[in-house]
Design an enzyme around this catalytic site. Structure first.
Site, PDB file in Angstrom:
ATOM      1  CB  CYS A 166      -0.990   0.049   1.147  1.00  0.00           C
ATOM      2  SG  CYS A 166      -2.229   1.341   0.834  1.00  0.00           S
ATOM      3  CB  CYS A 344      -4.236   3.686  -3.672  1.00  0.00           C
ATOM      4  SG  CYS A 344      -3.514   4.281  -2.155  1.00  0.00           S
TER       5      CYS A 344
END
Ligand code: FAD
Length: 416
Positions: A166, A344
């Protein structure tokens, strides 16, 4: 259930976002009855929620579930940690010395957090001397504790060299912190500084522009690119960065620092013939099959495919892996292809998200029929309430739930 059976038709290493879902898929979709999952942890974590835990929005307990409740009953759970893999002999060796043979191997072991690669840093020191990190269940509560107790001064947020899991998470917590300081009425007494080893704020231009113009500049969040945290002096509250362009050392004083630890492939992968030059599992980026060992597949963070390492990517890789595994088991061609999808949800403040979605090469591929480069409450609600359901009811159960939207509507993928 634990077994001592030394050989299985399909062995899956890891029971995380990728491994748990794959276990369900091979049991339910391939009707394979001889499956083993090698996973040492009793607990499975929904890591994408840790960003909101660190900001005091969600209780961390909601991100943890018993591994036993998630893995399919029909699979043999071998509660051990893999120490090595010998793909020529088709044998996996656990740390305790047990050897498990396989016909087909799926590597889904995630990645390793290398806290110690920053001089003076360790997981144990997080929570003290103004150091916090959202990157582990054990430390994520410290972030909220430090934000709450912050009364002004310099808050640093760091991001190590890629690849990491991430890549948006290190900056999301900087945005939430800045917003929290503003709401608390102390913003004018705070410096918020994001220092990253990357050359820009985000790898996809559309979202980089949106973040720069809608978040960083108007909210006076300082940025330093190509700055890599190499050491921390906790007593003096000093963070030492290497400027990756000039080679210079830059020292910053801080009152609090959110650290994203350097990350690397699991040791057993790095030290095995499965690894590519960088140490990740050497898979074809489209089929997710190993380039040298045709009976080995990989997905998730440990895979060497050049996508953004996210649970959203896992959700697109999993159906490809199961279809290609079925084809390979039947002696056919591998037709399913992963297109590099990653997503994201960039939480830019309390109640707002820019939802980035893209394919290999940074090609934007959005799901919704509006500009996802804008901060939106609807996308925050998606992140906060819908995506956890997609994770727990869909991804880790091996289901494409809810059904992907048709290609001509949106990206054909689902964020996570
Ligand atoms: P993991 O889920 O980490 O699972 C790996 C499993 O392998 C673990 O259960 C581990 O115990 C096991 N394992 C490790 N070593 C061994 C071994 N030697 N032998 C056997 N088993 C082993 N993704 C998103 O899509 N959206 C987000 O908003 C998002 N935000 C994030 C925020 C944070 C703070 C973090 C930390 C992550 C975030 N992610 C996000 C990333 C996402 O959580 C990961 O990409 C995803 O969990 C990868 O799944 P995985 O199965 O590859 O790895």
């Amino acid at each position: 259930m634990t077994t001592t059976n030394p050989h299985h038709s399909i062995v899956i290493i890891g029971g995380g976002a990728a491994g748990a879902g794959m276990a369900h898929r091979v049991v339910e979709q391939l009707k394979c009855t001889d499956v083993a999952v090698i996973e040492p942890s009793e607990v499975h974590y929904y890591q994408p929620m840790w960003t909101l835990v660190g900001a005091g929005i969600v209780n961390r307990k909601t991100t943890a579930r018993n591994m036993a409740d998630l893995l399919p009953r029909q699979a043999n759970w071998i509660k051990e940690r893999v120490a090595s893999v010998d793909p020529d002999q088709k044998v996996v060796t656990a740390e305790g010395g047990n050897k498990i043979g396989y016909d087909w191997l799926i590597v889904a072991a995630g990645l390793k957090l290398d806290w110690e690669r920053v001089d003076g840093l360790s997981k144990e020191i997080v929570g003290q001397h103004g150091i916090c990190s959202n990157y582990s269940y054990d430390t994520v509560d410290d972030t909220w504790e430090m934000l709450r107790n912050f009364t002004g001064g310099t808050a640093l947020f760091t991001m190590p060299p890629m690849p990491i899991k991430c890549p948006g998470a290190p900056q999301k917590i900087a945005y939430l912190a800045e917003d929290y300081f503003r709401r608390k009425g102390i913003r004018d007494r705070c410096t918020v500084h994001y220092l990253t080893a990357t050359p820009g704020i985000f790898g996809v231009k559309k979202y980089a522009d949106a973040l720069t113009n809608r978040v960083l500049k108007p909210r006076d969040i300082q940025t330093s690119y190509r700055h890599n945290l190499v050491a921390i002096r906790p007593e003096a509250r000093e963070a030492v960065f290497e400027n990756l362009d000039s080679g210079e050392t830059v020292v910053h004083q801080y009152d609090m620092i959110h650290v994203t630890p350097p990350q690397s492939p699991p040791d057993f992968v790095k030290n095995s013939p499965l690894a590519n030059e960088a140490g990740w599992v050497d898979v074809d980026q489209y089929t997710m099959r190993h380039v040298r060992y045709p009976n080995v597949f990989a997905l998730g963070d440990c895979a060497g495919s050049p996508n953004s390492k996210t649970a959203a990517a896992v959700r697109s890789q999993a159906p490809v892996v199961v279809r290609n595994l079925a084809a390979a088991m039947g002696g056919g061609d591998l037709k399913a292809q992963y297109d590099g999808y990653g997503s994201c949800p960039l939480v830019t403040r309390y109640g707002r998200v820019i939802l980035a979605e893209f394919l290999y090469g940074g090609e934007v591929r959005e799901t919704f029929p509006f500009d996802q480069g804008k901060e939106r409450l609807s996308m925050y609600l998606l992140k906060r309430y819908v995506l956890p359901l997609v994770y727990w009811k869909g991804l880790v159960k091996g289901r494409q739930w809810p059904k992907p939207v048709p290609r001509d509507f949106g990206s054909g993928h689902d964020p996570l």
